[in-house]
Design a protein around this motif. Sequence first.
Motif, PDB file in Angstrom:
ATOM      1  N   ALA A 122       9.621   4.801  -7.262  1.00 23.62           N
ATOM      2  CA  ALA A 122      10.044   3.594  -6.278  1.00 23.62           C
ATOM      3  C   ALA A 122       8.871   4.160  -4.984  1.00 23.62           C
ATOM      4  CB  ALA A 122      10.650   3.241  -5.567  1.00 23.62           C
ATOM      5  N   VAL A 123       8.202   2.565  -4.192  1.00 25.62           N
ATOM      6  CA  VAL A 123       8.209   2.768  -2.751  1.00 25.62           C
ATOM      7  C   VAL A 123       8.617   1.869  -2.033  1.00 25.62           C
ATOM      8  CG1 VAL A 123       5.666   2.569  -4.192  1.00 25.62           C
ATOM      9  CG2 VAL A 123       6.865   0.367  -3.184  1.00 25.62           C
ATOM     10  N   PRO A 124       8.706   2.801  -0.382  1.00 24.00           N
ATOM     11  CA  PRO A 124       9.782   2.382   0.350  1.00 24.00           C
ATOM     12  C   PRO A 124       9.650   1.250   0.405  1.00 24.00           C
ATOM     13  CG  PRO A 124       8.303   4.172   1.324  1.00 24.00           C
ATOM     14  CD  PRO A 124       7.743   3.692  -0.142  1.00 24.00           C
ATOM     15  N   ARG A 125      10.257  -0.047   1.862  1.00 25.17           N
ATOM     16  CA  ARG A 125       9.893  -0.898   1.681  1.00 25.17           C
ATOM     17  C   ARG A 125       8.835  -0.956   3.247  1.00 25.17           C
ATOM     18  NH1 ARG A 125      14.549  -5.397   0.780  1.00 25.17           N
ATOM     19  NH2 ARG A 125      16.111  -4.548  -0.863  1.00 25.17           N
ATOM     20  N   SER A 126       8.750  -0.482   3.749  1.00 29.84           N
ATOM     21  CA  SER A 126       7.840  -0.371   4.559  1.00 29.84           C
ATOM     22  C   SER A 126       6.458  -0.369   4.220  1.00 29.84           C
ATOM     23  CB  SER A 126       8.021   1.036   5.751  1.00 29.84           C
ATOM     24  OG  SER A 126       7.723   1.779   4.919  1.00 29.84           O
ATOM     25  N   ALA A 127       6.095  -0.550   2.690  1.00 39.10           N
ATOM     26  CA  ALA A 127       4.861  -0.180   2.191  1.00 39.10           C
ATOM     27  C   ALA A 127       4.567  -1.879   1.709  1.00 39.10           C
ATOM     28  CB  ALA A 127       4.972   0.072   0.874  1.00 39.10           C
ATOM     29  N   VAL A 128       5.155  -2.768   2.154  1.00 40.77           N
ATOM     30  CA  VAL A 128       5.035  -4.587   1.655  1.00 40.77           C
ATOM     31  C   VAL A 128       4.043  -4.958   2.270  1.00 40.77           C
ATOM     32  CG1 VAL A 128       6.325  -6.916   0.749  1.00 40.77           C
ATOM     33  CG2 VAL A 128       7.406  -4.215  -0.327  1.00 40.77           C
ATOM     34  N   SER A 129       3.711  -5.557   2.675  1.00 41.14           N
ATOM     35  CA  SER A 129       2.830  -6.437   3.447  1.00 41.14           C
ATOM     36  C   SER A 129       3.013  -8.279   3.533  1.00 41.14           C
ATOM     37  CB  SER A 129       1.379  -5.863   3.668  1.00 41.14           C
ATOM     38  OG  SER A 129       0.139  -6.118   2.709  1.00 41.14           O
ATOM     39  N   ALA A 130       3.274  -8.752   3.098  1.00 42.01           N
ATOM     40  CA  ALA A 130       3.235  -9.580   2.410  1.00 42.01           C
ATOM     41  C   ALA A 130       3.386 -10.522   0.925  1.00 42.01           C
ATOM     42  CB  ALA A 130       2.340 -10.220   2.149  1.00 42.01           C
ATOM     43  N   ARG A 131       3.865 -10.920   0.533  1.00 43.52           N
ATOM     44  CA  ARG A 131       4.941 -11.908  -0.424  1.00 43.52           C
ATOM     45  C   ARG A 131       3.841 -13.040  -0.975  1.00 43.52           C
ATOM     46  NH1 ARG A 131      10.935 -12.182   0.878  1.00 43.52           N
ATOM     47  NH2 ARG A 131       9.643 -14.614   2.131  1.00 43.52           N
ATOM     48  N   LEU A 132       3.817 -13.165  -2.753  1.00 44.16           N
ATOM     49  CA  LEU A 132       3.028 -14.199  -2.673  1.00 44.16           C
ATOM     50  C   LEU A 132       3.537 -15.781  -2.859  1.00 44.16           C
ATOM     51  CD1 LEU A 132       0.979 -11.793  -3.731  1.00 44.16           C
ATOM     52  CD2 LEU A 132       1.128 -13.002  -5.435  1.00 44.16           C
ATOM     53  N   ASN A 134       1.000  -1.492  -0.166  1.00 42.91           N
ATOM     54  CA  ASN A 134       0.422  -0.026   0.015  1.00 42.91           C
ATOM     55  C   ASN A 134       1.010   1.217   0.035  1.00 42.91           C
ATOM     56  OD1 ASN A 134      -2.185  -2.209   1.057  1.00 42.91           O
ATOM     57  ND2 ASN A 134      -3.258   0.042   1.586  1.00 42.91           N
ATOM     58  N   ASP A 135       0.803   2.026  -0.970  1.00 45.65           N
ATOM     59  CA  ASP A 135       1.181   3.357  -1.069  1.00 45.65           C
ATOM     60  C   ASP A 135       0.208   4.175  -1.432  1.00 45.65           C
ATOM     61  OD1 ASP A 135       4.214   5.027  -1.088  1.00 45.65           O
ATOM     62  OD2 ASP A 135       3.118   5.238  -2.739  1.00 45.65           O
ATOM     63  N   LYS A 136       0.290   5.568  -0.062  1.00 46.37           N
ATOM     64  CA  LYS A 136      -0.672   6.987  -0.985  1.00 46.37           C
ATOM     65  C   LYS A 136      -0.668   7.341  -1.796  1.00 46.37           C
ATOM     66  CE  LYS A 136      -0.672   8.213   4.258  1.00 46.37           C
ATOM     67  NZ  LYS A 136      -0.810   9.533   4.803  1.00 46.37           N
ATOM     68  N   THR A 137       0.928   7.169  -2.317  1.00 44.61           N
ATOM     69  CA  THR A 137       1.527   7.658  -3.910  1.00 44.61           C
ATOM     70  C   THR A 137       0.687   7.724  -4.713  1.00 44.61           C
ATOM     71  OG1 THR A 137       3.462   9.014  -3.609  1.00 44.61           O
ATOM     72  CG2 THR A 137       3.106   9.103  -5.131  1.00 44.61           C
ATOM     73  N   TRP A 138       0.018   6.143  -4.882  1.00 42.32           N
ATOM     74  CA  TRP A 138      -0.204   4.617  -5.656  1.00 42.32           C
ATOM     75  C   TRP A 138      -1.881   4.695  -5.226  1.00 42.32           C
ATOM     76  CZ3 TRP A 138       2.824   0.400  -8.428  1.00 42.32           C
ATOM     77  CH2 TRP A 138       4.380   0.780  -8.309  1.00 42.32           C
ATOM     78  N   GLY A 139      -2.995   5.345  -4.760  1.00 44.50           N
ATOM     79  CA  GLY A 139      -3.685   5.488  -4.435  1.00 44.50           C
ATOM     80  C   GLY A 139      -4.493   4.839  -2.710  1.00 44.50           C
ATOM     81  N   ASP A 140      -3.222   4.506  -2.381  1.00 43.42           N
ATOM     82  CA  ASP A 140      -3.545   3.551  -1.106  1.00 43.42           C
ATOM     83  C   ASP A 140      -4.550   2.924  -0.342  1.00 43.42           C
ATOM     84  OD1 ASP A 140      -2.709   4.011   1.883  1.00 43.42           O
ATOM     85  OD2 ASP A 140      -4.342   5.217   2.420  1.00 43.42           O
ATOM     86  N   LEU A 141      -3.789   1.891  -2.250  1.00 45.62           N
ATOM     87  CA  LEU A 141      -5.023   0.666  -1.925  1.00 45.62           C
ATOM     88  C   LEU A 141      -4.082  -0.323  -2.109  1.00 45.62           C
ATOM     89  CD1 LEU A 141      -7.345   1.878  -4.340  1.00 45.62           C
ATOM     90  CD2 LEU A 141      -8.250   1.504  -2.180  1.00 45.62           C
ATOM     91  N   PRO A 142      -4.914  -2.089  -1.671  1.00 44.26           N
ATOM     92  CA  PRO A 142      -3.046  -2.486  -1.940  1.00 44.26           C
ATOM     93  C   PRO A 142      -3.892  -2.964  -3.096  1.00 44.26           C
ATOM     94  CG  PRO A 142      -5.287  -3.387  -0.538  1.00 44.26           C
ATOM     95  CD  PRO A 142      -5.738  -1.592  -1.041  1.00 44.26           C
ATOM     96  N   MET A 143      -2.131  -3.582  -3.378  1.00 43.06           N
ATOM     97  CA  MET A 143      -1.799  -3.326  -5.323  1.00 43.06           C
ATOM     98  C   MET A 143      -0.227  -4.315  -5.415  1.00 43.06           C
ATOM     99  SD  MET A 143      -0.926   0.102  -6.794  1.00 43.06           S
ATOM    100  CE  MET A 143      -3.174   0.994  -7.105  1.00 43.06           C
TER     101      MET A 143
END
Length: 251
Positions: free
Chosen positions: A166-176, A80-89
């Motif tokens: 780029a997005v911060p590493r902290s924006a990542v919540s999971a890996r498929l 999730n990143d606010k710049t990208w819409g703050d939705l799970p991507m």
Amino acid sequence: MSGTGRTKGGRGRLGSVLSGLVVAVGCVLFLGGFAWGAVVYKPFTVPTDSMAPTIEPGDRVLAERIDGAEVRRGDVVIFNDKTWGDLPMVKRVVGVGGDKIACCDAGGRMTINGKAVEEPYLHSKDPASPTGFTAVVPDGELFLLGDERMGSLDSRRHLEDAGHGAVPRSAVSARLDAVAWPLPGALVGRPQSFADLPGGVSQPGPVTLVLASVALGAALILGGAAYGPVARAVGRRGEPAAPSPRVTADA
């Protein structure tokens, strides 16, 4: 009671005890596998085709809960990143802090720090990007692209942002780790194209062990529960037939 009867009775009791034990072990594996999976993984439905052909829209995936520090190039991550819409991507990591990403070389491939990278997960005839780009990834951040490069809205669209896409590493919540639905499902592999770069590729999560635990547990539960009816049916077939009554004529 005859010796044969006592033997059959003893075998029956032993069989019942063993079948109960099998069912108990099956329950532990089945429920334990589900509990383990619930702690380690979170389900996610992919809403778009930006990761095709690796993941199609509507696919139900299992994503391992991780810290952003664990992410490596080639990983498919949820963020999730606010710049990208703050939705799970869902996108694929192609660059980490310090990398210079460029596209495309004479063969239509993306380069990382001057090294061309093969991307077998793309559609076979697609270039690494329909438009050229260059970016330097800030420290502590990730450069992310969709596998469907012709239409994916990814880091290329945000190159003019402060983080150069780029997005911060902290924006990542999971890996498929796997596509769970539609069946039969599939593991999401780690592309070896990134293995020779610093940091290498990540190791798969325990999804195979989790699924094996659930499947084995279910098999043991069904097998143990079926023992009683099967044993009774076999026992009835092995019993001697009752003698027919004799009919005598009156004198």
